[in-house]
Design a protein around this motif. Structure first.
Motif, PDB file in Angstrom:
ATOM      1  N   ASN A 212       0.814  -1.219   0.000  1.00 23.09           N
ATOM      2  CA  ASN A 212       0.000   0.000   0.000  1.00 23.09           C
ATOM      3  C   ASN A 212       0.848   1.271   0.000  1.00 23.09           C
ATOM      4  OD1 ASN A 212      -2.681  -1.315   0.206  1.00 23.09           O
ATOM      5  ND2 ASN A 212      -1.891  -1.988   2.196  1.00 23.09           N
ATOM      6  N   VAL A 213       1.959   1.239  -0.723  1.00 24.70           N
ATOM      7  CA  VAL A 213       2.857   2.389  -0.828  1.00 24.70           C
ATOM      8  C   VAL A 213       2.570   3.117  -2.137  1.00 24.70           C
ATOM      9  CG1 VAL A 213       5.274   3.097  -1.083  1.00 24.70           C
ATOM     10  CG2 VAL A 213       4.641   1.331   0.579  1.00 24.70           C
ATOM     11  N   SER A 214       2.606   4.452  -2.078  1.00 23.47           N
ATOM     12  CA  SER A 214       2.448   5.272  -3.272  1.00 23.47           C
ATOM     13  C   SER A 214       3.705   6.113  -3.460  1.00 23.47           C
ATOM     14  CB  SER A 214       1.229   6.187  -3.160  1.00 23.47           C
ATOM     15  OG  SER A 214       0.034   5.433  -3.169  1.00 23.47           O
ATOM     16  N   ILE A 215       4.262   6.059  -4.668  1.00 29.27           N
ATOM     17  CA  ILE A 215       5.511   6.739  -4.993  1.00 29.27           C
ATOM     18  C   ILE A 215       5.285   7.564  -6.253  1.00 29.27           C
ATOM     19  CG2 ILE A 215       7.919   6.414  -5.666  1.00 29.27           C
ATOM     20  CD1 ILE A 215       7.898   3.753  -4.154  1.00 29.27           C
ATOM     21  N   LEU A 216       5.611   8.846  -6.190  1.00 25.34           N
ATOM     22  CA  LEU A 216       5.462   9.696  -7.357  1.00 25.34           C
ATOM     23  C   LEU A 216       6.742   9.717  -8.194  1.00 25.34           C
ATOM     24  CD1 LEU A 216       3.086  10.646  -5.403  1.00 25.34           C
ATOM     25  CD2 LEU A 216       3.031  12.647  -6.891  1.00 25.34           C
ATOM     26  N   GLY A 256       3.143   4.355   7.397  1.00 29.16           N
ATOM     27  CA  GLY A 256       2.271   5.521   7.414  1.00 29.16           C
ATOM     28  C   GLY A 256       2.997   6.846   7.397  1.00 29.16           C
ATOM     29  N   ALA A 257       4.303   6.849   7.152  1.00 26.58           N
ATOM     30  CA  ALA A 257       5.048   8.107   7.080  1.00 26.58           C
ATOM     31  C   ALA A 257       4.785   8.804   5.751  1.00 26.58           C
ATOM     32  CB  ALA A 257       6.541   7.861   7.278  1.00 26.58           C
ATOM     33  N   PRO A 297      -1.284   7.435   4.519  1.00 28.00           N
ATOM     34  CA  PRO A 297      -1.018   8.392   3.434  1.00 28.00           C
ATOM     35  C   PRO A 297      -0.835   7.730   2.078  1.00 28.00           C
ATOM     36  CG  PRO A 297       0.304   8.914   5.367  1.00 28.00           C
ATOM     37  CD  PRO A 297      -0.359   7.604   5.649  1.00 28.00           C
ATOM     38  N   GLY A 298      -0.227   6.530   2.058  1.00 28.07           N
ATOM     39  CA  GLY A 298      -0.047   5.838   0.794  1.00 28.07           C
ATOM     40  C   GLY A 298      -1.343   5.481   0.111  1.00 28.07           C
ATOM     41  N   GLU A 299      -2.432   5.417   0.878  1.00 27.00           N
ATOM     42  CA  GLU A 299      -3.737   5.115   0.315  1.00 27.00           C
ATOM     43  C   GLU A 299      -4.574   6.370   0.117  1.00 27.00           C
ATOM     44  OE1 GLU A 299      -5.633   1.462   2.004  1.00 27.00           O
ATOM     45  OE2 GLU A 299      -3.916   1.508   3.362  1.00 27.00           O
TER      46      GLU A 299
END
Length: 315
Positions: A212-216, A256-257, A297-299
């Motif tokens: 569930n990590v989001s990376i731009l 969650g960072a 935050p990743g979600e």
């Protein structure tokens, strides 16, 4: 076989080849292609594949210029793994790395490892839920290079674990050339990952990325120099990493960072905290709130909630 009769051509999966696409199907009502999956699905892969085919039929009917492409990549295939394998193979092939070889390679890995197929579905669901620009599952499958780069990496990671390292590295190189995403085959990547825009993402050999990590775009998970061994970042579950952020060394980014855009992180970041700046500093921490049931935050993709706790923030 009667004299003079030619054998029927067959596809790799054993089905007959059709020289021409089938006649166009009627337009689908919007409710056939819902915006999001049901909250609980007994078979996510089957459900998502059904939606992808429905979207492809709708789009082929609405835009005849795409009908042959959609038939070749989606509608002619009996399953999501075959469609994805075909599409990736055609994206990543070269004059010396043939599409037929890549198709067999991708399909064999997806067939042999159910966890890979589950990760594919989780990544599709993540992109559809988190990215407001994602208009459908088929849009992600066919056009999102971040999604495609992650799926190719998963196969390269399997090859690396099987000690087929020259082939794994060759696949990494092709992914970097075609998608501008460079992920070492040894890196461990979880599921429900979103590489949003994806251009310029670099993930090093000993990096670990949780679920569930989001990376731009233009994010680097790199080392600090020529040191060998365990030298790359470890990213916890639910982390959000903003565009252009650089995280260097064997540091831990807690679950969650949030890492602000353009930040340079050289030390550990606690769970449920926000790091911004160059060098990064912690701001807007939520002490005592780490156990609360909040969106990760990743979600949530919330890049700015920390600003309300940043008392000296001015423009």
């Amino acid at each position: 076989m009667p004299a003079g009769q030619q054998p029927q051509a067959r596809e790799p999966d054993g089905g007959p080849q059709h020289p021409h696409p089938p006649p166009p199907t009627p337009a689908l009502p919007s409710e056939v292609v819902p915006a999001y999956p049901p909250p609980e699905s007994e078979d996510d892969e089957s459900w998502v594949w059904t939606q992808i085919k429905a979207e492809a039929r709708r789009d082929a009917d609405a835009e005849p210029a795409l009908a042959s492409f959609l038939y070749a990549t989606v509608l002619s295939h009996p399953s999501l793994p075959r469609s994805l394998s075909f599409h990736l193979a055609n994206k990543l092939c070269s004059s010396t790395l043939l599409s037929t070889l890549l198709y067999d390679l991708f399909l064999a890995s997806l067939t042999a490892h159910p966890s890979l197929r589950a990760a594919v579905v989780a990544d599709l669901l993540a992109a559809r839920a988190r990215d407001p620009a994602c208009v459908g599952f088929s849009h992600c499958l066919l056009n999102y290079k971040g999604f495609l780069a992650i799926q190719a990496h998963r196969v390269a990671h399997v090859l690396w674990a099987q000690n087929r390292r020259p082939l794994a590295l060759a696949l990494q190189s092709r992914v970097a050339d075609v998608f501008a995403v460079d992920i070492h085959p040894a890196a461990v990547v979880g599921k429900a990952i979103l590489l949003d825009h994806a251009t310029g993402v670099v993930i090093g050999e000993t990096a670990v990325v949780g679920d569930n990590v989001s990376i731009l775009h233009h994010v680097t998970l790199g080392g600090t120099g020529k040191a060998v061994g365990d030298r790359h970042p470890k990213i916890g579950d639910g982390v959000l990493i903003g565009a252009g952020a650089t995280i260097l060394g064997n540091v831990m980014i807690g679950a969650g960072a949030k890492i602000g855009a353009g930040s340079v992180v050289l030390i550990d970041v606690p769970a449920r905290s926000t790091a911004v700046g160059n060098p990064a500093r912690l701001i807007g921490g939520r002490k005592g709130d780490s156990d609360k049931d909040e969106d990760m935050p990743g979600e949530s993709m919330d890049h700015t909630s920390f600003i309300r706790q940043w008392s000296d923030y001015t423009i």
